[in-house]
Write an enzyme that holds these catalytic residues in place. Structure first.
Site, PDB file in Angstrom:
ATOM      1  N   ASN A 152       0.807  -1.228   0.000  1.00 36.97           N
ATOM      2  CA  ASN A 152       0.000   0.000   0.000  1.00 36.97           C
ATOM      3  C   ASN A 152       0.836   1.271   0.000  1.00 36.97           C
ATOM      4  O   ASN A 152       0.337   2.334  -0.358  1.00 36.97           O
ATOM      5  CB  ASN A 152      -0.947   0.012   1.207  1.00 36.97           C
ATOM      6  CG  ASN A 152      -0.254  -0.320   2.497  1.00 36.97           C
ATOM      7  OD1 ASN A 152       0.371  -1.376   2.616  1.00 36.97           O
ATOM      8  ND2 ASN A 152      -0.332   0.561   3.469  1.00 36.97           N
ATOM      9  N   GLN A 180      -5.293  -3.819  -1.667  1.00 38.11           N
ATOM     10  CA  GLN A 180      -4.910  -2.812  -2.682  1.00 38.11           C
ATOM     11  C   GLN A 180      -5.120  -3.283  -4.112  1.00 38.11           C
ATOM     12  O   GLN A 180      -4.948  -2.496  -5.047  1.00 38.11           O
ATOM     13  CB  GLN A 180      -3.433  -2.408  -2.497  1.00 38.11           C
ATOM     14  CG  GLN A 180      -3.156  -1.616  -1.229  1.00 38.11           C
ATOM     15  CD  GLN A 180      -3.787  -0.217  -1.243  1.00 38.11           C
ATOM     16  OE1 GLN A 180      -4.074   0.349  -2.299  1.00 38.11           O
ATOM     17  NE2 GLN A 180      -4.004   0.357  -0.070  1.00 38.11           N
ATOM     18  N   SER A 200     -11.372  -4.904   1.089  1.00 42.95           N
ATOM     19  CA  SER A 200     -12.009  -3.808   1.820  1.00 42.95           C
ATOM     20  C   SER A 200     -12.671  -2.870   0.806  1.00 42.95           C
ATOM     21  O   SER A 200     -11.992  -2.334  -0.074  1.00 42.95           O
ATOM     22  CB  SER A 200     -10.920  -3.034   2.573  1.00 42.95           C
ATOM     23  OG  SER A 200     -11.343  -2.700   3.857  1.00 42.95           O
ATOM     24  N   HIS A 202     -13.791   0.156   0.734  1.00 41.32           N
ATOM     25  CA  HIS A 202     -13.466   1.582   0.548  1.00 41.32           C
ATOM     26  C   HIS A 202     -12.207   1.803  -0.275  1.00 41.32           C
ATOM     27  O   HIS A 202     -11.883   2.932  -0.640  1.00 41.32           O
ATOM     28  CB  HIS A 202     -13.366   2.300   1.900  1.00 41.32           C
ATOM     29  CG  HIS A 202     -12.168   1.951   2.720  1.00 41.32           C
ATOM     30  ND1 HIS A 202     -11.081   2.777   2.816  1.00 41.32           N
ATOM     31  CD2 HIS A 202     -11.885   0.873   3.486  1.00 41.32           C
ATOM     32  CE1 HIS A 202     -10.182   2.232   3.630  1.00 41.32           C
ATOM     33  NE2 HIS A 202     -10.640   1.071   4.051  1.00 41.32           N
ATOM     34  N   CYS A 327      -0.940   7.020  11.355  1.00 40.25           N
ATOM     35  CA  CYS A 327      -1.632   6.200  12.344  1.00 40.25           C
ATOM     36  C   CYS A 327      -3.033   6.753  12.529  1.00 40.25           C
ATOM     37  O   CYS A 327      -3.401   7.771  11.944  1.00 40.25           O
ATOM     38  CB  CYS A 327      -0.857   6.148  13.648  1.00 40.25           C
ATOM     39  SG  CYS A 327      -0.986   7.653  14.585  1.00 40.25           S
TER      40      CYS A 327
HETATM   41  N1  PLP Z   1      -4.260  -4.158   4.030  1.00 39.61           N
HETATM   42  C1  PLP Z   1      -3.797  -3.195   3.215  1.00 39.61           C
HETATM   43  C2  PLP Z   1      -2.735  -3.530   2.217  1.00 39.61           C
HETATM   44  C3  PLP Z   1      -4.310  -1.904   3.298  1.00 39.61           C
HETATM   45  O1  PLP Z   1      -3.839  -0.948   2.481  1.00 39.61           O
HETATM   46  C4  PLP Z   1      -5.309  -1.630   4.267  1.00 39.61           C
HETATM   47  C5  PLP Z   1      -5.826  -0.249   4.421  1.00 39.61           C
HETATM   48  O2  PLP Z   1      -5.083   0.708   4.481  1.00 39.61           O
HETATM   49  C6  PLP Z   1      -5.764  -2.676   5.079  1.00 39.61           C
HETATM   50  C7  PLP Z   1      -5.221  -3.920   4.930  1.00 39.61           C
HETATM   51  C8  PLP Z   1      -6.817  -2.461   6.123  1.00 39.61           C
HETATM   52  O3  PLP Z   1      -8.043  -2.143   5.572  1.00 39.61           O
HETATM   53  P1  PLP Z   1      -9.244  -1.654   6.518  1.00 39.61           P
HETATM   54  O4  PLP Z   1      -8.703  -0.528   7.356  1.00 39.61           O
HETATM   55  O5  PLP Z   1     -10.282  -1.210   5.580  1.00 39.61           O
HETATM   56  O6  PLP Z   1      -9.644  -2.797   7.368  1.00 39.61           O
END
Ligand code: PLP
Length: 377
Positions: A152, A180, A200, A202, A327
């Site tokens: 990410n 991602q 996820s 969003h 954070c």
């Molecule tokens: N994994 C990755 C690679 C992410 O970029 C994110 C979100 O930033 C997450 C997991 C966690 O997603 P969520 O906060 O929607 O649970």
């Protein structure tokens, strides 16, 4: 001031078709999918139609898709339940995973639930597949490999097809965090051997607080928490029908428009990179030069007084981007990803992450702002 949003790896806005879908469900449906009367049945249909859309897009069966609150929950389920229910004794991962993996692995280690081994990553964020194979060939423990599909922060992509073959050859489970890559990389679980996969909404223009986990039927787990036995007992709690239907609409749109969106992202990324390289002094790109997400451009700037406050100054000038990682309190932290790939700490990194909703004109505006804030050629 019209603000420019270049932080799509952090989250994305709802697209119109998702808004329309959610508004129609919010307006007309309030039933509890567990109720057996008319309103309950209507709500149940919404949930099951949504599950079919996601299953179809991944070539999974509907029985393998479970709705959750997002990738954090899905990843926790995969890691914790595979130890508890499937006898996993060792997890192999990488030090540049998202914190929802790393902090869960820390918890696993602290509580002696399983052993954890971190693979090395090179300066572009690639793992060494030979190191992994060597490790798998020597271990006599029951193993799960847990590696993100794409990072990410720097956008480096791991070859999940290769990983899945390796895991199959050595008869180990394979979990991948695809937060991602849903809607950016085609994933067909009928072709590649994946035990668990997380998403996820969003991140692909759906609502926050809605996600899913794919669990292969061959490695079904028991629930992480207990309740009314929704989601076939695996994830209790009354279903978030608005979030789930919004996620399904976003997923469908993301899969159908994947190539077109990737093309737009890549054009924007290439144009931005070219202009930065031509006009700004001493910039460096973080991440893979060969296998990278089309929408992420992580750029490091040489140290200077102005660059110290770059994030804040970009925001003042209407540009929303992101530093290494933020954070939950919004405070800028040192990035564990940049630290592990050996990024020089005195340089300032900004992650620009694009979407099909951005334009070339917005990149021109970004370059104008950057030329005021960073050393130019
Ligand atoms: N994994 C990755 C690679 C992410 O970029 C994110 C979100 O930033 C997450 C997991 C966690 O997603 P969520 O906060 O929607 O649970």
């Amino acid at each position: 001031m019209k603000r420019i949003y270049f932080d799509n790896a952090s989250t994305t806005p709802l697209i119109e078709e998702v808004k329309a879908q959610m508004i129609s469900i919010i307006s007309d449906n309030f039933g509890n999918p567990s109720s057996i009367h008319h309103f309950g049945r209507q709500a149940k249909i919404i949930v099951e139609d949504s599950r079919s859309i996601i299953a179809k897009g991944l070539c999974a069966s509907t029985g393998e898709i479970f709705f959750t609150s997002g990738a954090t929950e899905s990843n926790n389920m995969a890691l914790l339940c595979s130890i508890r229910d499937l006898g996993i004794q060792k997890i192999i991962s990488s030090p540049i995973e998202h914190h929802c993996i790393l902090h869960t692995l820390e918890y696993i280690q602290k509580n002696n639930l399983a052993e954890v081994h971190f693979l090395k990553v090179d300066h572009q964020g690639h793992i060494d597949y030979n190191e992994l194979e060597n490790y798998l060939s020597k271990s006599d423990k029951k193993i799960m490999v847990s590696l993100m599909h794409a990072n990410n922060e720097i956008g480096t992509i791991h070859d999940i097809e290769k990983l899945s073959h390796l895991c199959k050859d050595y008869k180990v489970l394979f979990h991948t965090d695809t937060a991602q890559t849903i809607g950016k990389k085609a994933i067909d679980v009928s072709e590649i051997n994946i035990s668990f996969l997380s998403g996820s909404a969003h991140k692909f223009f759906g609502p926050k607080g809605s996600g899913f986990v794919y669990i292969n039927l061959n490695n079904m787990i028991k629930p992480l928490f207990h309740g009314g036995d929704q989601e076939r007992g695996i994830r209790s709690g009354t279903e978030n029908i608005y979030g789930i239907s919004g996620m399904a609409a976003a997923f469908k749109s993301a899969v159908e428009n994947m190539n077109a969106r990737n093309e737009i992202n890549l054009k924007l990324r290439n144009y931005c990179l070219q202009r930065m390289q031509d006009e700004l002094s001493d910039i460096a790109i973080n991440g893979s030069t060969t296998d990278y997400l089309s929408n992420i451009l992580s750029v490091s700037f040489p140290p200077s007084d102005k660059v110290d406050m770059l994030m804040m100054n970009l925001d003042i000038n209407g540009i929303c981007a992101s530093s290494g990682s933020a954070c939950s309190s919004g405070v800028e932290n040192d990035s564990h990803v940049l630290n592990f790939i050996g990024h020089p700490p005195e340089r300032k990194t900004i992650r620009f992450s694009f979407s099909h909703l951005n334009s070339k004109l917005e990149i021109d505006q970004l370059i104008d702002v950057l030329k005021k804030l960073t050393p130019i050629k």
